[in-house]
Scaffold this motif. Structure first.
Motif, PDB file in Angstrom:
ATOM      1  N   MET A 184       0.837  -1.188   0.000  1.00 27.90           N
ATOM      2  CA  MET A 184       0.000   0.000   0.000  1.00 27.90           C
ATOM      3  C   MET A 184       0.873   1.239   0.000  1.00 27.90           C
ATOM      4  N   ASP A 185       0.498   2.217  -0.753  1.00 27.20           N
ATOM      5  CA  ASP A 185       1.232   3.475  -0.789  1.00 27.20           C
ATOM      6  C   ASP A 185       0.546   4.508   0.089  1.00 27.20           C
ATOM      7  N   ASN A 186       1.353   5.416   0.620  1.00 29.97           N
ATOM      8  CA  ASN A 186       0.842   6.544   1.391  1.00 29.97           C
ATOM      9  C   ASN A 186       0.058   6.151   2.630  1.00 29.97           C
ATOM     10  N   SER A 216      -1.025  11.215   5.369  1.00 29.58           N
ATOM     11  CA  SER A 216      -1.320  12.528   4.791  1.00 29.58           C
ATOM     12  C   SER A 216      -0.591  13.652   5.511  1.00 29.58           C
ATOM     13  N   GLU A 217      -0.078  13.387   6.688  1.00 31.64           N
ATOM     14  CA  GLU A 217       0.631  14.409   7.461  1.00 31.64           C
ATOM     15  C   GLU A 217       2.123  14.343   7.140  1.00 31.64           C
ATOM     16  N   ALA A 218       2.775  15.483   7.192  1.00 31.84           N
ATOM     17  CA  ALA A 218       4.213  15.548   6.932  1.00 31.84           C
ATOM     18  C   ALA A 218       5.018  15.464   8.227  1.00 31.84           C
ATOM     19  N   ASP A 219       4.438  14.885   9.269  1.00 30.30           N
ATOM     20  CA  ASP A 219       5.105  14.831  10.580  1.00 30.30           C
ATOM     21  C   ASP A 219       5.774  13.487  10.842  1.00 30.30           C
ATOM     22  N   GLY A 220       5.925  12.662   9.810  1.00 26.12           N
ATOM     23  CA  GLY A 220       6.571  11.372   9.977  1.00 26.12           C
ATOM     24  C   GLY A 220       5.747  10.376  10.759  1.00 26.12           C
ATOM     25  N   GLY A 221       4.457  10.605  10.867  1.00 23.78           N
ATOM     26  CA  GLY A 221       3.571   9.681  11.561  1.00 23.78           C
ATOM     27  C   GLY A 221       3.463   9.916  13.056  1.00 23.78           C
TER      28      GLY A 221
END
Length: 70
Positions: A1-3, A25-30
């Motif tokens: 799965m991507d993203n 969807s967040e750019a916080d590394g999860g």
């Protein structure tokens, strides 16, 4: 799965009773997804955050990264 982040919840004894998939969807590394996961799963003392087959970090209940950096 991507993203998507794969979140692996770990109990204090090392058993992984819960795995969850969340959108990346967040750019916080999860980090936000990992913190929310720990809030939802009281039996887990840590959560591993994976993306594309690689571990990004591990969060403990103290909310401080306990493993690899982002």
């Amino acid at each position: 799965m991507d993203n998507v982040y794969t979140l692996v919840g770990l109990r204090a004894d090392g058993v992984a009773p819960v795995v969850d998939i969340r959108p990346a969807s967040e750019a916080d590394g999860g980090l936000r997804a990992g913190a929310a996961f720990l809030a939802e799963h009281a039996s887990c003392s840590k959560v591993e955050i994976w993306l594309d087959g690689q571990i990004l970090t591990t969060l403990s209940r103290s909310a401080e990264p306990a493993g690899e950096g982002l």
